[in-house]
Design an enzyme around this catalytic site. Structure first.
Site, PDB file in Angstrom:
ATOM      1  N   GLU A 163      -9.584   9.975   5.082  1.00 48.20           N
ATOM      2  CA  GLU A 163      -9.567   8.556   4.752  1.00 48.20           C
ATOM      3  C   GLU A 163     -10.536   8.210   3.620  1.00 48.20           C
ATOM      4  O   GLU A 163     -10.417   7.152   2.997  1.00 48.20           O
ATOM      5  CB  GLU A 163      -9.911   7.715   5.985  1.00 48.20           C
ATOM      6  CG  GLU A 163      -8.822   7.677   7.044  1.00 48.20           C
ATOM      7  CD  GLU A 163      -7.650   6.788   6.657  1.00 48.20           C
ATOM      8  OE1 GLU A 163      -7.667   6.204   5.554  1.00 48.20           O
ATOM      9  OE2 GLU A 163      -6.710   6.679   7.465  1.00 48.20           O
ATOM     10  N   GLU A 219       0.857  -1.191   0.000  1.00 45.08           N
ATOM     11  CA  GLU A 219       0.000   0.000   0.000  1.00 45.08           C
ATOM     12  C   GLU A 219       0.885   1.230   0.000  1.00 45.08           C
ATOM     13  O   GLU A 219       1.885   1.293   0.732  1.00 45.08           O
ATOM     14  CB  GLU A 219      -0.898   0.087   1.247  1.00 45.08           C
ATOM     15  CG  GLU A 219      -2.048  -0.864   1.328  1.00 45.08           C
ATOM     16  CD  GLU A 219      -2.861  -0.636   2.616  1.00 45.08           C
ATOM     17  OE1 GLU A 219      -2.665   0.411   3.280  1.00 45.08           O
ATOM     18  OE2 GLU A 219      -3.685  -1.505   2.943  1.00 45.08           O
ATOM     19  N   LYS A 243     -15.490   5.740   5.213  1.00 48.01           N
ATOM     20  CA  LYS A 243     -14.330   5.715   6.096  1.00 48.01           C
ATOM     21  C   LYS A 243     -14.223   7.032   6.867  1.00 48.01           C
ATOM     22  O   LYS A 243     -14.729   8.068   6.454  1.00 48.01           O
ATOM     23  CB  LYS A 243     -13.055   5.453   5.288  1.00 48.01           C
ATOM     24  CG  LYS A 243     -13.070   4.122   4.548  1.00 48.01           C
ATOM     25  CD  LYS A 243     -11.788   3.857   3.798  1.00 48.01           C
ATOM     26  CE  LYS A 243     -10.684   3.386   4.710  1.00 48.01           C
ATOM     27  NZ  LYS A 243      -9.498   2.920   3.956  1.00 48.01           N
ATOM     28  N   GLU A 297     -13.640   5.863  -0.876  1.00 46.02           N
ATOM     29  CA  GLU A 297     -14.532   5.060  -0.032  1.00 46.02           C
ATOM     30  C   GLU A 297     -15.213   5.991   0.970  1.00 46.02           C
ATOM     31  O   GLU A 297     -14.607   6.407   1.953  1.00 46.02           O
ATOM     32  CB  GLU A 297     -13.749   3.959   0.687  1.00 46.02           C
ATOM     33  CG  GLU A 297     -13.051   2.987  -0.249  1.00 46.02           C
ATOM     34  CD  GLU A 297     -12.156   2.012   0.489  1.00 46.02           C
ATOM     35  OE1 GLU A 297     -12.684   1.051   1.076  1.00 46.02           O
ATOM     36  OE2 GLU A 297     -10.921   2.218   0.490  1.00 46.02           O
TER      37      GLU A 297
END
Length: 359
Positions: free
Chosen positions: A317, A260, A312, A309
């Protein structure tokens, strides 16, 4: 003429090696309520020639969508399943049967057993004692299935396990995690598996602005000299500190994969579309060259993440995606451009061979 053809074939083979080893992947998280379907995400990967994907659990719809594609997959065993798998070889065998063998035409590359399990990470600390047994049982199940030479078993760590990172060549794990991480590294070395490492210059920068400049974190500066070695960017330095730490505990021969890395586009300190664009686009080119500790060795790297997303927290985030949730790109980006170079060389080689055959 034959010599020229042979030379071109060698060059093509070398470019294929570089291409296959440096291929950029992306992580696909599903923590949102406005996301495209897994089938649409797989199409997004294919349309942008992203040939490696990381997912964090064996989602059936995603695995089904990957059938018959050329996308190589890093499949996660979620932390909350580690205890049952560690405690039972049968449970590990069933997991491999249900999520690997039942999808025989999916190109599995890695099984990431656990993500960021650490004595210092609150929720994940409860899995410290069961992580290695779970890895061993999954490895046994993979071997029994005859897949040991094709699918590598590993785990993804975070850089919080590193105690010393400067200079990078002196990188070392914290003394209080050696009993945890050393057997894991030795397991990886025995099985010829890489260590997966989640490496985020973003966090290192925002928490250490007095020591780290933004251009150094974004690959846009001249770099710094650390221990007599010039480091062009922060990612190289962080990566080499992990490599050095792994070498110190018996893992000198194993690869380190960046499982990541990324930069959020909004919602927090130093977040902007321009910063994300600079980080990601420069990353794609920089990982080809290797680092001072491993020059000329491309780094297999997974961008976090493919898509925003929205469920989150905190706010930043939600915004790590290189695509918005409607699948529109946040900025112009070209993945795996080495494929173009390789295709051009192969095409030229074919033309020359045809001309030579006609003489």
């Amino acid at each position: 003429m034959a010599t020229i053809i042979q030379l071109l074939l060698v060059v093509a083979a070398l470019n294929l090696f570089t291409f296959s080893e440096a291929l950029i992947g992306a992580a696909y998280g599903r923590n949102g309520n406005n996301l495209p379907s897994p089938a649409q995400i797989v199409s997004l990967f294919n349309n942008n020639r992203i040939r490696r994907m990381r997912i964090y659990d064996p989602n059936p719809a995603t695995l089904q969508a990957l059938r018959g594609t050329n996308i190589e997959l890093m499949l996660g065993v979620p932390n909350n399943e580690l205890r049952s798998i560690a405690g039972s070889q049968n449970a590990a065998n069933s997991w491999v049967q249900n999520n690997i063998r039942n999808y025989g035409n999916v190109k599995f590359r890695y099984i990431a057993v656990g993500n960021e399990v650490s004595p210092f990470r609150g929720e994940s600390s409860q899995y410290v004692q069961v992580l290695l047994p779970a890895m061993q049982n999954i490895q046994n199940a993979i071997n029994r299935a005859g897949l040991g030479g094709r699918i590598r078993v590993s785990t993804a760590i975070d850089t919080g396990l590193i105690g010393n990172s400067y200079p990078p060549r002196d990188g070392a794990f914290r003394n209080d995690v050696l009993g945890f991480i050393t057997p894991i590294v030795q397991f990886l070395a025995r099985n010829k598996s890489p260590l997966l490492a989640n490496i985020y210059p973003y966090f290192s920068y925002i928490y250490n602005k007095a020591q780290i400049s933004l251009p150094y974190a974004l690959f846009t500066g001249d770099g710094v000299v650390a221990g007599g070695v010039r480091y062009q960017n922060l990612l190289y330095a962080m990566y080499d500190s992990v490599v050095a730490a792994v070498q110190r505990v018996g893992g000198g021969g194993i690869d380190v994969v960046i499982s990541e890395t990324g930069w959020p586009s909004t919602g927090g300190d130093a977040t902007s579309l321009e910063n994300e664009r600079a980080y990601v686009t420069n990353l794609i080119h920089r990982v080809e060259a290797g680092t001072p500790l491993r020059p000329g060795r491309p780094i297999e790297t997974y961008i976090f993440g493919i898509i925003d997303e929205n469920l989150k927290n905190p706010e930043y985030e939600k915004h790590w995606g290189i695509f918005y949730s409607n699948m529109q790109p946040k900025f112009s980006i070209r993945f795996n451009h080495l494929m173009d170079t390789y295709a051009e060389i192969v095409n030229t080689t074919f033309i020359i061979k045809q001309e030579y055959a006609a003489e």
